[in-house]
Enzyme design. Sequence first.
Site, PDB file in Angstrom:
ATOM      1  N   LYS A 143       0.849  -1.194   0.000  1.00 28.74           N
ATOM      2  CA  LYS A 143       0.000   0.000   0.000  1.00 28.74           C
ATOM      3  C   LYS A 143       0.881   1.239   0.000  1.00 28.74           C
ATOM      4  O   LYS A 143       1.622   1.501   0.941  1.00 28.74           O
ATOM      5  CB  LYS A 143      -0.904   0.044   1.237  1.00 28.74           C
ATOM      6  CG  LYS A 143      -1.929   1.182   1.102  1.00 28.74           C
ATOM      7  CD  LYS A 143      -2.582   1.565   2.395  1.00 28.74           C
ATOM      8  CE  LYS A 143      -1.835   2.606   3.175  1.00 28.74           C
ATOM      9  NZ  LYS A 143      -1.749   3.924   2.545  1.00 28.74           N
TER      10      LYS A 143
ATOM     11  N   GLY B  35       3.793   2.838  13.712  1.00 27.51           N
ATOM     12  CA  GLY B  35       4.610   1.635  13.895  1.00 27.51           C
ATOM     13  C   GLY B  35       4.244   0.938  15.194  1.00 27.51           C
ATOM     14  O   GLY B  35       4.127  -0.288  15.262  1.00 27.51           O
TER      15      GLY B  35
ATOM     16  N   GLU C 286      10.495   0.388  10.159  1.00 25.18           N
ATOM     17  CA  GLU C 286      11.485   1.435   9.909  1.00 25.18           C
ATOM     18  C   GLU C 286      10.771   2.741  10.206  1.00 25.18           C
ATOM     19  O   GLU C 286       9.912   3.169   9.437  1.00 25.18           O
ATOM     20  CB  GLU C 286      11.965   1.333   8.451  1.00 25.18           C
ATOM     21  CG  GLU C 286      13.300   1.990   8.233  1.00 25.18           C
ATOM     22  CD  GLU C 286      13.154   3.437   7.863  1.00 25.18           C
ATOM     23  OE1 GLU C 286      13.217   4.273   8.797  1.00 25.18           O
ATOM     24  OE2 GLU C 286      12.980   3.732   6.686  1.00 25.18           O
TER      25      GLU C 286
ATOM     26  N   CYS D 211      13.436  10.326   7.144  1.00 28.17           N
ATOM     27  CA  CYS D 211      13.506   9.750   8.494  1.00 28.17           C
ATOM     28  C   CYS D 211      14.907   9.853   9.079  1.00 28.17           C
ATOM     29  O   CYS D 211      15.072   9.994  10.276  1.00 28.17           O
ATOM     30  CB  CYS D 211      13.026   8.309   8.487  1.00 28.17           C
ATOM     31  SG  CYS D 211      13.833   7.315   7.242  1.00 28.17           S
TER      32      CYS D 211
ATOM     33  N   GLU E  37      10.529  14.566  16.346  1.00 30.59           N
ATOM     34  CA  GLU E  37      10.799  14.565  14.908  1.00 30.59           C
ATOM     35  C   GLU E  37       9.885  15.614  14.273  1.00 30.59           C
ATOM     36  O   GLU E  37       8.661  15.549  14.413  1.00 30.59           O
ATOM     37  CB  GLU E  37      10.491  13.183  14.331  1.00 30.59           C
ATOM     38  CG  GLU E  37      10.884  13.047  12.882  1.00 30.59           C
ATOM     39  CD  GLU E  37      10.527  11.690  12.273  1.00 30.59           C
ATOM     40  OE1 GLU E  37       9.443  11.179  12.585  1.00 30.59           O
ATOM     41  OE2 GLU E  37      11.324  11.165  11.491  1.00 30.59           O
TER      42      GLU E  37
HETATM   43  P1  NDP Z   1       2.197   7.435   8.761  1.00 33.27           P
HETATM   44  O1  NDP Z   1       3.064   6.620   9.616  1.00 33.27           O
HETATM   45  O2  NDP Z   1       0.851   7.765   9.242  1.00 33.27           O
HETATM   46  O3  NDP Z   1       2.036   6.740   7.334  1.00 33.27           O
HETATM   47  C1  NDP Z   1       2.888   5.769   6.776  1.00 33.27           C
HETATM   48  C2  NDP Z   1       2.030   4.762   5.997  1.00 33.27           C
HETATM   49  O4  NDP Z   1       1.203   4.033   6.895  1.00 33.27           O
HETATM   50  C3  NDP Z   1       1.079   5.392   5.008  1.00 33.27           C
HETATM   51  O5  NDP Z   1       0.934   4.540   3.904  1.00 33.27           O
HETATM   52  C4  NDP Z   1      -0.181   5.472   5.811  1.00 33.27           C
HETATM   53  O6  NDP Z   1      -1.333   5.617   5.047  1.00 33.27           O
HETATM   54  C5  NDP Z   1      -0.157   4.162   6.525  1.00 33.27           C
HETATM   55  N1  NDP Z   1      -0.958   4.116   7.746  1.00 33.27           N
HETATM   56  C6  NDP Z   1      -1.444   5.136   8.482  1.00 33.27           C
HETATM   57  N2  NDP Z   1      -2.121   4.659   9.538  1.00 33.27           N
HETATM   58  C7  NDP Z   1      -2.072   3.306   9.467  1.00 33.27           C
HETATM   59  C8  NDP Z   1      -2.564   2.256  10.273  1.00 33.27           C
HETATM   60  N3  NDP Z   1      -3.251   2.479  11.368  1.00 33.27           N
HETATM   61  N4  NDP Z   1      -2.306   0.977   9.905  1.00 33.27           N
HETATM   62  C9  NDP Z   1      -1.594   0.711   8.808  1.00 33.27           C
HETATM   63  N5  NDP Z   1      -1.103   1.681   8.003  1.00 33.27           N
HETATM   64  C10 NDP Z   1      -1.319   2.965   8.330  1.00 33.27           C
HETATM   65  O7  NDP Z   1       2.924   8.740   8.389  1.00 33.27           O
HETATM   66  P2  NDP Z   1       2.222  10.049   7.817  1.00 33.27           P
HETATM   67  O8  NDP Z   1       2.316   9.958   6.380  1.00 33.27           O
HETATM   68  O9  NDP Z   1       0.870  10.270   8.352  1.00 33.27           O
HETATM   69  O10 NDP Z   1       3.130  11.148   8.439  1.00 33.27           O
HETATM   70  C11 NDP Z   1       2.997  11.510   9.805  1.00 33.27           C
HETATM   71  C12 NDP Z   1       4.325  11.714  10.435  1.00 33.27           C
HETATM   72  O11 NDP Z   1       5.052  10.500  10.346  1.00 33.27           O
HETATM   73  C13 NDP Z   1       5.210  12.713   9.728  1.00 33.27           C
HETATM   74  O12 NDP Z   1       4.984  13.993  10.148  1.00 33.27           O
HETATM   75  C14 NDP Z   1       6.556  12.214  10.103  1.00 33.27           C
HETATM   76  O13 NDP Z   1       6.914  12.733  11.344  1.00 33.27           O
HETATM   77  C15 NDP Z   1       6.407  10.745  10.208  1.00 33.27           C
HETATM   78  N6  NDP Z   1       6.897   9.995   9.044  1.00 33.27           N
HETATM   79  C16 NDP Z   1       8.034   9.311   9.172  1.00 33.27           C
HETATM   80  C17 NDP Z   1       8.531   8.607   8.107  1.00 33.27           C
HETATM   81  C18 NDP Z   1       9.781   7.832   8.220  1.00 33.27           C
HETATM   82  O14 NDP Z   1      10.271   7.315   7.224  1.00 33.27           O
HETATM   83  N7  NDP Z   1      10.336   7.689   9.387  1.00 33.27           N
HETATM   84  C19 NDP Z   1       7.871   8.604   6.818  1.00 33.27           C
HETATM   85  C20 NDP Z   1       6.633   9.325   6.794  1.00 33.27           C
HETATM   86  C21 NDP Z   1       6.186   9.997   7.878  1.00 33.27           C
HETATM   87  P3  NDP Z   1      -1.737   7.079   4.504  1.00 33.27           P
HETATM   88  O15 NDP Z   1      -1.452   6.951   3.086  1.00 33.27           O
HETATM   89  O16 NDP Z   1      -3.141   7.277   4.845  1.00 33.27           O
HETATM   90  O17 NDP Z   1      -0.883   8.079   5.183  1.00 33.27           O
END
Ligand code: NDP
Length: 785
Positions: free
Chosen positions: A190, A247, A264, A298, A394
């Site tokens: 996804k 996570g 991750e 990240c 972060e």
């Molecule tokens: P999320 O952790 O919410 O999203 C990452 C992925 O998980 C997306 O595909 C998201 O879907 C999906 N997701 C969201 N909720 C669930 C759930 N309950 N169960 C399974 N999958 C889920 O990150 P965001 O994009 O919302 O960003 C929020 C914050 O996360 C950022 O401000 C940043 O701080 C951090 N972040 C960190 C990253 C990293 O690599 N360490 C990468 C991205 C964000 P959807 O498409 O709806 O978002």
Amino acid sequence: MTISEIFNKMEWGTAPENDKNAKAWLKENKNKFGHFINGNFVDAKNHFKTKNPANNQFLANIAVGSKADVNLAVKSASNAQKKWAKTGGHARSRYLYAIARLIQKHSRLFAVLETIDNGKPIRESRDIDIPLAIRHFYYHAGAAQLMEDNLPNHEAVGICGQIIPWNFPLLMLSWKIAPAIAMGNTVILKPAEYTSLTALLFAQICIEAGIPKGVINIVTGDGTTGSLIVNHKSINKIAFTGSTEVGRKIRFETSGTGKSLTLELGGKSPYLVFDDADIDSAIEGLVDSIWFNQGQVCCAGSRLLVHETIANQFYKKLKLRMKRLRVGDPLDKSIDMGAIVDPKQLSLISKLVNKNAHEGNLYQPNIEMPNKGCYYPPTLITEMEPSASLMQEEIFGPVLVSTTFRTPKEAIALANNSRYGLAASIWTENINLALDIAPKIECGVVWINSVNQFDAAAGFGGRRESGFGREGGAEGLLTYVKPKTKTAELKKQKKYKKSITKSNSLGSLDKTLKLYIGGKQVRPDSGYSKAIFGPKGFITHIGEGNRKDIRNAVEAAHKAGSWGKTSGHLKAQILYYLAENLDKRSLEFIDSIILSTGAKKEIARKEVETSISRLFYYAAWADKFDGAVHDVPIRGVTLAMNEPLGVVGVICPEENPLLGLISLAAPLIAMGNTCVLIPSVSSPNIAANFYQVLETSDVPAGVLNIITGEEEAFVKTLSEHHDIAAIWYFGAGNNSGEIERFSTASLKRTWVNNNKTRNWHSNGQGKEFLNNATDVKNIWIPYGE
Ligand code: NDP
């Protein structure tokens, strides 16, 4: 404008990339996409809009994955998996190679599409994201080909649910899909809601490459769709990249399901600049670190730690450089920073900074900013207290926070003052200092005099709340395979008589066995002891440990932390000596095993002999499981170091009381960990005998601590303990799920038996144990002037 004026200003002109082909591709697809399931695009009931964050223009309608869609994708992945695994490494290799070639052929379309969907500069998508994604498929084409050589007796985990974020859409897709399918798994991926387009173009590439139906499935949608994947019963593994918050939720939801999990997550990575650093390079490094992808990375070096003696000079130069940064249209090849992915993210960044900027000195250069779209200026906040919220949280935007340090020791303490542990960047011209510091930072990746170096041959991943597991390299492959073994449901051992009578009492001597903490035998804090019975009756009393004893043992284990830095040679000597001393007392152990388990003499003898041989085995590995130098495409080397995890909680199997204990403690100790160990609950007396061997074997105090008592009393305390890095569970109860669940808050690494049997004689040693006893840290060291 005169020539001299041009030279004085050094202004760049614009160099716009044409998005004509990307728009045409969207139009070809009627700006509307379904899911990619079983080799076809499948329409969906509901859609959401995806927009270009640089100008808010509509790009396409993207399908929302429903329960039925996820079910269909899982079914298709499930139907395809066995055949895909059976098709063999060479055949899979050809498919991966075909994907790599096709992405290469369409690389510009991918790059432009990524940029208009995500807002990142075309310079980055064209030169970094897409080439690295291609590299990942090439590398893993090779990994598929070599699977039988490199991972004999391993097989695919099965069906993998993969959830990726929006910051590197195609790159994260390739990090997930390439190793998974190379090893014979099938996937349901996804993409993030904001950035699905390159995944959909990739789906079309899969059709062109002739990937067998069902091997790769892409279901688009939001967090709800992600959650449906995470909670689907037929999925064997979840691989997630994203926020620590989500996570943690996924850790909780998958606990007790038997699904394997890699996370991750977020980071707040330190960027250390020492007084002898090449300052200009260090400043340029920061541009590539915190302003790369608008800081939505990240592993961004978001916490700048500067040697106090050069701090003023450094900040001055840095501000000057910030004044020259260009923020603008992501399709302009000469901009440094593009757009933030979505207005929601922009507002999150602004709110965090506005609320907390008073914690330090805020600097934002007075540069030209686009007046429309999602943009945030490069930001520096200096003079921060290490505990300030912006030093800890972060931000996930182009915001750099900073403080100073006086000594290398202080720099390390500040660097580790974080709940995260993803990456670090060290700037000094003194390679001795850099290589001394790199292993001392709690993280998974270190870049020396460089930043944000990635390659498929080197693993990437974190520690602590940055998650567990690695992606890329040999270590990344391990998360997509499992050893080929036959297991069955584990049954509890037979319970023996529960009361002491005149006839089964073995005498009137005080036989209470104590706990073993910090190299000393200590009475349990509870003041309770428990009678242990064998088939012939009462054997002895053992101390009943409690939470306080665990706390003391963890403290003792931490105090023995220097064990991790002991040479492999010395650790080997100590393990050999332990084996020698066990050998000397083997008759006593044989008798004890017979007494507590009722085993026949030959069986008990075999258990003792295998235990001695196992100690030799790990003594042999202690100075040989030593990492690698990766062949990455830089002028330099990347060292993959196997590091100990730290303090590890171990709950031993009930069966094979001596062999089980040694099979778990020996690899951990050999790799430099210290342990808090709960021995077999039905035969803990064997462990109590064992600490008498420890006392004579030069194992430093605190390296191995043994607490006896009821398993139930320890499961929660060990799993929730924030100073325990990992927990291994092979116990007799059905507590695997509890261990995973209770570990959610601390996000510690877990290795549990899911209530399955293990033959400790034939399957109780090997690299599986060593890999679980270590974390790989990749240290990138460029060289040359
Ligand atoms: P999320 O952790 O919410 O999203 C990452 C992925 O998980 C997306 O595909 C998201 O879907 C999906 N997701 C969201 N909720 C669930 C759930 N309950 N169960 C399974 N999958 C889920 O990150 P965001 O994009 O919302 O960003 C929020 C914050 O996360 C950022 O401000 C940043 O701080 C951090 N972040 C960190 C990253 C990293 O690599 N360490 C990468 C991205 C964000 P959807 O498409 O709806 O978002």
